[in-house]
Scaffold this motif. Structure first.
Motif, PDB file in Angstrom:
ATOM      1  N   CYS A 241       1.193  -1.689  -0.010  1.00 52.88           N
ATOM      2  CA  CYS A 241      -0.075  -0.073   0.192  1.00 52.88           C
ATOM      3  C   CYS A 241       0.632   0.830  -0.256  1.00 52.88           C
ATOM      4  N   GLY A 242       1.722   1.394  -0.044  1.00 52.76           N
ATOM      5  CA  GLY A 242       3.215   1.936   0.503  1.00 52.76           C
ATOM      6  C   GLY A 242       3.401   2.984   1.468  1.00 52.76           C
ATOM      7  N   THR A 243       2.271   2.490   2.650  1.00 49.36           N
ATOM      8  CA  THR A 243       2.692   3.771   3.644  1.00 49.36           C
ATOM      9  C   THR A 243       3.952   3.585   4.256  1.00 49.36           C
ATOM     10  N   GLU A 244       4.678   2.942   4.166  1.00 46.85           N
ATOM     11  CA  GLU A 244       6.127   3.003   5.283  1.00 46.85           C
ATOM     12  C   GLU A 244       6.440   3.706   4.439  1.00 46.85           C
ATOM     13  N   ALA A 245       6.496   3.714   2.481  1.00 45.10           N
ATOM     14  CA  ALA A 245       7.182   4.798   1.952  1.00 45.10           C
ATOM     15  C   ALA A 245       6.501   6.258   2.406  1.00 45.10           C
ATOM     16  N   TYR A 246       5.540   6.524   2.269  1.00 40.53           N
ATOM     17  CA  TYR A 246       5.474   7.682   2.294  1.00 40.53           C
ATOM     18  C   TYR A 246       5.425   8.148   3.863  1.00 40.53           C
ATOM     19  N   CYS A 267       0.825  11.793  -7.953  1.00 42.93           N
ATOM     20  CA  CYS A 267       0.290  10.858  -8.391  1.00 42.93           C
ATOM     21  C   CYS A 267       0.338  10.020  -6.953  1.00 42.93           C
ATOM     22  N   CYS A 268      -0.857  10.582  -6.670  1.00 46.06           N
ATOM     23  CA  CYS A 268      -1.279   9.910  -4.630  1.00 46.06           C
ATOM     24  C   CYS A 268      -1.795   8.653  -4.680  1.00 46.06           C
ATOM     25  N   THR A 269      -1.321   7.603  -3.594  1.00 47.30           N
ATOM     26  CA  THR A 269      -1.973   6.626  -3.881  1.00 47.30           C
ATOM     27  C   THR A 269      -1.955   6.338  -2.510  1.00 47.30           C
ATOM     28  N   GLY A 270      -1.830   6.974  -1.511  1.00 46.84           N
ATOM     29  CA  GLY A 270      -1.812   7.021   0.268  1.00 46.84           C
ATOM     30  C   GLY A 270      -3.193   6.543   0.989  1.00 46.84           C
ATOM     31  N   TYR A 271      -3.120   5.587   2.076  1.00 49.08           N
ATOM     32  CA  TYR A 271      -4.355   5.988   2.162  1.00 49.08           C
ATOM     33  C   TYR A 271      -4.085   7.020   3.288  1.00 49.08           C
ATOM     34  N   PRO A 272      -5.521   7.397   3.863  1.00 52.46           N
ATOM     35  CA  PRO A 272      -6.478   8.157   4.785  1.00 52.46           C
ATOM     36  C   PRO A 272      -5.258   8.534   5.594  1.00 52.46           C
ATOM     37  N   THR A 285      -0.248  20.614   0.646  1.00 56.52           N
ATOM     38  CA  THR A 285      -0.362  20.143   0.361  1.00 56.52           C
ATOM     39  C   THR A 285      -1.335  19.603  -0.269  1.00 56.52           C
ATOM     40  N   TRP A 286      -1.489  19.829  -2.606  1.00 61.59           N
ATOM     41  CA  TRP A 286      -2.132  19.843  -2.942  1.00 61.59           C
ATOM     42  C   TRP A 286      -1.859  17.888  -3.744  1.00 61.59           C
ATOM     43  N   PHE A 287      -2.681  17.065  -3.648  1.00 58.16           N
ATOM     44  CA  PHE A 287      -2.714  15.925  -4.022  1.00 58.16           C
ATOM     45  C   PHE A 287      -2.961  15.704  -5.571  1.00 58.16           C
ATOM     46  N   GLY A 288      -2.191  15.130  -5.942  1.00 56.10           N
ATOM     47  CA  GLY A 288      -2.372  14.943  -7.994  1.00 56.10           C
ATOM     48  C   GLY A 288      -2.917  13.629  -7.699  1.00 56.10           C
ATOM     49  N   PHE A 289      -3.677  13.500  -8.910  1.00 60.57           N
ATOM     50  CA  PHE A 289      -4.809  11.022  -8.947  1.00 60.57           C
ATOM     51  C   PHE A 289      -4.680  11.476 -10.409  1.00 60.57           C
ATOM     52  N   THR A 290      -4.353  10.129 -11.056  1.00 54.40           N
ATOM     53  CA  THR A 290      -3.572  10.079 -12.434  1.00 54.40           C
ATOM     54  C   THR A 290      -4.759   8.276 -12.696  1.00 54.40           C
ATOM     55  N   SER A 291      -5.057   8.189 -13.826  1.00 62.17           N
ATOM     56  CA  SER A 291      -6.221   7.090 -14.056  1.00 62.17           C
ATOM     57  C   SER A 291      -5.628   6.032 -13.221  1.00 62.17           C
ATOM     58  N   MET A 292      -4.866   6.361 -12.333  1.00 61.64           N
ATOM     59  CA  MET A 292      -4.099   4.702 -10.858  1.00 61.64           C
ATOM     60  C   MET A 292      -5.637   4.730 -10.347  1.00 61.64           C
ATOM     61  N   VAL A 293      -6.472   5.400 -10.366  1.00 63.25           N
ATOM     62  CA  VAL A 293      -7.887   5.896  -9.573  1.00 63.25           C
ATOM     63  C   VAL A 293      -8.749   4.885  -9.688  1.00 63.25           C
ATOM     64  N   LYS A 294      -8.576   4.522 -10.701  1.00 64.04           N
ATOM     65  CA  LYS A 294      -9.279   3.061 -11.399  1.00 64.04           C
ATOM     66  C   LYS A 294      -9.892   1.908 -10.975  1.00 64.04           C
ATOM     67  N   ASN A 295      -7.883   1.808  -9.783  1.00 66.63           N
ATOM     68  CA  ASN A 295      -8.087   0.463  -9.961  1.00 66.63           C
ATOM     69  C   ASN A 295      -7.698   0.589  -8.432  1.00 66.63           C
ATOM     70  N   PHE A 296      -8.220   1.971  -7.721  1.00 69.74           N
ATOM     71  CA  PHE A 296      -8.321   2.224  -6.532  1.00 69.74           C
ATOM     72  C   PHE A 296      -9.059   1.107  -5.582  1.00 69.74           C
ATOM     73  N   ASP A 297      -8.520   0.552  -4.478  1.00 73.34           N
ATOM     74  CA  ASP A 297      -9.253  -0.382  -3.571  1.00 73.34           C
ATOM     75  C   ASP A 297     -10.273   1.033  -2.738  1.00 73.34           C
ATOM     76  N   ARG A 298     -10.899   0.928  -1.405  1.00 76.38           N
ATOM     77  CA  ARG A 298     -11.676   1.441  -1.181  1.00 76.38           C
ATOM     78  C   ARG A 298     -11.391   2.161   0.082  1.00 76.38           C
ATOM     79  N   TYR A 299      -9.884   1.337   0.550  1.00 78.44           N
ATOM     80  CA  TYR A 299      -9.402   2.684   1.045  1.00 78.44           C
ATOM     81  C   TYR A 299      -8.462   3.987   0.609  1.00 78.44           C
ATOM     82  N   LYS A 300      -7.938   3.575  -0.339  1.00 83.62           N
ATOM     83  CA  LYS A 300      -7.972   5.005  -1.650  1.00 83.62           C
ATOM     84  C   LYS A 300      -8.638   5.329  -2.264  1.00 83.62           C
ATOM     85  N   ARG A 301      -9.463   4.853  -2.187  1.00 81.97           N
ATOM     86  CA  ARG A 301     -11.150   5.805  -2.027  1.00 81.97           C
ATOM     87  C   ARG A 301     -11.768   6.868  -1.272  1.00 81.97           C
ATOM     88  N   ASP A 302     -11.348   6.296  -0.067  1.00 84.65           N
ATOM     89  CA  ASP A 302     -11.784   7.443   1.438  1.00 84.65           C
ATOM     90  C   ASP A 302     -10.853   8.315   0.822  1.00 84.65           C
TER      91      ASP A 302
END
Length: 325
Positions: A241-246, A267-272, A285-302
């Motif tokens: 999920c990338g939390t460690e890197a964030y 290209c933000c993909t972090g959890y809440p 901070t402003w957050f960039g989102f790419t077309s990866m959002v179509k594959n987001f799980d429910r946590y990333k959608r949150d």
């Protein structure tokens, strides 16, 4: 109130003055005799000493807050919701120029035309992150026919046009990195440079390269200036999920970057949890989102829903995220 918003706690006019002094975007402007007179009265009202001459750069009195340029700088430093509060709470007068009969008819026709066109208007959008050089290569479109012709239309020397210090390049030889940092430092001397990046951490690379990424990050962060937008790149390990890197990058930056630094988290993909911690430390901070959002799980959608709409940045990251088909 303004100081409290900028500092995140109750503050004073003197602290606001220090904030303005630190801001390198401020330029020298003439203080007219009439402005000087008003500033003198302001100092007397506050019981502050009156300088022999009021100056904007560096600001030498809290009275310079009355100067339009300084007010503009302070307002530009506020978050959007704060600016909206001032505009809604202190509404100004609306001045309307008298129209002749002919001008009124023309205005009416223009209004009708605008109403007719509303049905076919498309929403305005800005691609906040893409790579024109790589887009040119992958499409085999020559540079001179590409958008870069316009991007580089100014007096920019060829060796200043591109300086890549992406985390993927951290493992390059010391000589190549030294040359890249030297080019970057030359670029940063230009007042036309408005953004710095993308830099960060990418743990999708082999673990043997992570230490080099941290070393490069420590080398680059001292070069960031307050007037720049810092563009951040973060990737976690594959299938993670990338939390460690964030959180690791957040730990790096909070020791070296101003809390009020403007940041574009690309290209933000972090959890809440990650986004909440990030905004606590860096509220600008402003957050960039790419077309990866179509594959987001429910946590990333949150997370997507957690970010206020005006802080959403839309990115193609071209040529990396292609449209299907």
């Amino acid at each position: 109130m303004v100081v409290s918003w900028l500092k995140g706690r109750p503050g004073t006019l003197d602290e606001l003055l220090e904030f303005v002094k630190m801001h390198t975007l401020l330029k020298e402007h003439e203080v007219t005799p009439r402005q000087s007179e008003i500033m003198t009265h302001f100092c007397q009202y506050l019981g502050r000493p009156v300088p022999d001459k009021f100056q904007i750069l560096p600001p030498n009195s809290v009275a310079v807050f009355l100067h339009l340029r300084v007010l503009h700088l302070i307002s530009a430093s506020l978050q959007v919701e704060r600016c909206t509060f001032w505009k809604n709470f202190f509404t100004g007068p609306i001045f309307q120029k008298p129209q002749s009969d002919q001008e009124e008819d023309t205005a009416s026709m223009e209004g009708i035309h605008q109403n007719e066109c509303k049905e076919v208007e498309l929403p305005m959008a800005v691609d906040c992150h893409f790579h024109p050089d790589r887009l040119s290569e992958i499409t085999s479109i020559p540079w001179e026919e590409n958008i870069t012709k316009h991007l580089y239309a100014g007096p920019v020397e060829p060796n200043h046009r591109h300086c890549s210090l992406h985390p993927h390049h951290a493992r390059k030889s010391r000589r190549l990195l030294d040359e890249a940092v030297e080019r970057l430092q030359r670029l940063l001397r230009s007042e036309h440079v408005t953004a710095f990046g993308e830099i960060g951490i990418d743990h999708s690379d082999p673990e043997s390269e992570w230490a080099y990424q941290s070393e490069l990050l420590q080398r680059l962060t001292p070069l960031v200036k307050r007037e720049h937008v810092l563009v951040i790149h973060i990737r976690g390990m594959k299938n993670d999920c990338g939390t460690e890197a964030y959180l690791l990058l957040l730990h790096h930056l909070k020791k070296r970057i101003s809390r009020m630094q403007r940041i574009h988290l690309h290209c933000c993909t972090g959890y809440p949890y990650v986004l909440e911690r990030w905004l606590e430390q860096f509220p600008e901070t402003w957050f960039g989102f790419t077309s990866m959002v179509k594959n987001f799980d429910r946590y990333k959608r949150d997370s997507l829903n957690l970010v206020k709409e005006y802080r959403h940045l839309l990115e193609t990251d071209a040529p990396y995220f292609r449209l299907e088909g």
